[in-house]
Design an enzyme around this catalytic site. Sequence first.
Site, PDB file in Angstrom:
ATOM      1  N   GLU A 194      -1.004  -1.648   3.445  1.00  0.00           N
ATOM      2  CA  GLU A 194      -0.220  -0.611   4.112  1.00  0.00           C
ATOM      3  C   GLU A 194      -0.907  -0.140   5.391  1.00  0.00           C
ATOM      4  O   GLU A 194      -0.248   0.167   6.393  1.00  0.00           O
ATOM      5  CB  GLU A 194       0.013   0.562   3.161  1.00  0.00           C
ATOM      6  CG  GLU A 194       0.994   0.227   2.040  1.00  0.00           C
ATOM      7  CD  GLU A 194       1.143   1.342   1.029  1.00  0.00           C
ATOM      8  OE1 GLU A 194       2.232   1.932   0.959  1.00  0.00           O
ATOM      9  OE2 GLU A 194       0.163   1.626   0.319  1.00  0.00           O
ATOM     10  N   GLU A 229       1.146  -2.431  -6.469  1.00  0.00           N
ATOM     11  CA  GLU A 229       1.248  -1.111  -7.101  1.00  0.00           C
ATOM     12  C   GLU A 229       2.179  -1.086  -8.309  1.00  0.00           C
ATOM     13  O   GLU A 229       1.871  -0.434  -9.316  1.00  0.00           O
ATOM     14  CB  GLU A 229       1.714  -0.080  -6.063  1.00  0.00           C
ATOM     15  CG  GLU A 229       0.630   0.333  -5.073  1.00  0.00           C
ATOM     16  CD  GLU A 229       0.560  -0.556  -3.852  1.00  0.00           C
ATOM     17  OE1 GLU A 229      -0.113  -0.186  -2.881  1.00  0.00           O
ATOM     18  OE2 GLU A 229       1.192  -1.636  -3.865  1.00  0.00           O
TER      19      GLU A 229
END
Length: 680
Positions: A127, A148
């Site tokens: 990210e 995740e």
Amino acid sequence: MTERITHALVRDVQLEDLGVLALITLDNGAGPRKPNTLGPQGLDELRAALTVLTQRARDGEIVAVAVTGKQFHFAAGADLHGAAGVTDRASARAIAEAGHETFARLLDMPVPTFAFIGGVALGGGLELALSCHYRTTSAAVRGIGLPEVFLGLVPGWGGTFLLPQLIGMERALRVIVENPLRQNTQLTGPDAERLGIVDAVLEPADFLSESLRWAAQVIRGDLVPERYPGDEPESARALVSSARIEVEARLHGAAPSPGRALDLLSLAADGDRHASVEAENEALTDLITSPEFEASVYAFDLTTRRAKNPVGAPDADLARPVRSIGIAGAGLMASQLALLFARRMQVPVVMRDLDDVRADRGLQFVADEVQKLVTKGRLAAAEGNRIRSLVTSTTELADLAGADLVIEAVFEELEVKRHVFAELETVLSPETILATNTSALSVSAMAAGLQHPERVVGLHFFNPVAQMPLVEVVRADRTDDSAYATAFAVAAACRKSAVAVADAPGFVVNRLLVRLLAEVLGSLEDGTEVTTADRALWPLGLPMGPFQLLQLVGPAVAGHVLDTLRENLGSRYPTSPGLQAMIADGARFVEFESRPTAASPVDISIARYFGSRSERGGQDEAGLLRRVRDALAEEVDHMLADGVVAEAADIDLAMLLGAGWPFHLGGITPYLRRTAASST
């Protein structure tokens, strides 16, 4: 746990004749093998550095900002252990907000920003890279992804908004939802380029200098990276809706994180960054404080720490060198093993079978699989040719004579395997390791009667070999330390995680899976409806239901293993008249055309085969789930009492890696404790 701070080390680099590029190097100071993680103090330091650089950019002191990592690691995302210790919502939300506030400085930097991904970039690390305007990666990088959902979370630092904007919703769904649910599949550098996540793949030898040169071309305007044109909001939401149907069919709501990720992706279709940031903050707050995340961190620790240091493995220095491998058999399992050994260990592999047809078929399988990898870009053509050249097949037993290790992969029948081993001893050196890929039979019984039983060891690889990460390494009664150490070395060379197990029926994974299946079949015999039995285990979120698993294994094989375990472990593994009748009729548990999958619907007409004990009365869904849990708890108790593994954690690890036991449940033993499963 004290945070190992990942520092943001800034230095100025003169970028040809363009001016100064500020290069941030992320480094936790713990050497090249310890991944950079982003805890609160590390994020604070990075945010402070970016704040200074923003002002320098406005003042015209720098023309660009780039972020890179240390050798082997860019950044592995948030500090999971730090997050796992959070129990209140305010602290959880602070973690979410800190990432967004930090990465926003890269997104909004008034000069171009670059990520130079020279090593692993996972979760928050990816990210961070997505928050830069441009990205390069090394061709050697193997770990790129957003895992995740696999860990009970969602990409909460911009990933659910930035990735679909960059590569489109279809590909973003693959990276954010599909890959994590496929045993946490990760991307290589070239994979990431093909998907559009990175702009350029560069050679690892001079990766940083080439990245700087590439950045100069972009800044000068000589090179304009291509960008995805963008999705129409309605079409993007339709893709998310379709993915939601597939996820629900697989998980039935057993884990919250996939649904939350899909909610965020649907919102991202509107293109409102502020709304997506707020929704990610809320979702991450909810999930960090959930029991599923706590369980996932336990599972993560097992698969990343314990898996690297198998308990019960001898000193690695005792392992013998393995410079060539022989395989007794050339069937499907043998051919998969041949490809694995040639690709990962880069040693010559000889498959031997009884006739030319079977031997040639095994060799053709290897060639076909290699070609698929080349076609998909997973292997270079030259590497594919090299792997093919390492694998040969033969019908001559003597052609195995020079191997340092020979593994049998023949029919799962004890006498057949004993005969193969006895034959092999007539041509092999006493120093050659003899391994068996048996999934349930006694390795000691196979070695009985051999001149050198001390060199016999179990190496139970799981099917499909290329995808399944576990190897059960079985120590027979007379296996010596050298043979056992060699088996662990082979597993490691194949990039598999090994669990040390004693020579007990079914070892760990198959023993527990067959016990689970036996309870489901027994429930059908007691009169439980097929649809009830099909739904009963949905709350677990297993990779596939019991009937799909029975069909994938094959009813005849399942029946054979059930018989084997009953002979050795007794009435806990009872006969199923319905299963025997299905085998006799060639009946199927699920409906399918070419091959069964996890999504194949159960054939409810199989009810006609069961009900032999219907006078007992069947169970409802909750009752059958409780029955299965109690049976598994009983079997775990037996396994620990019998010393099948060193500790309960090894059972947990084996089930996570060998059976796809869901991370959101943690290990099987803590799950059974949490649900008060009883073995009495």
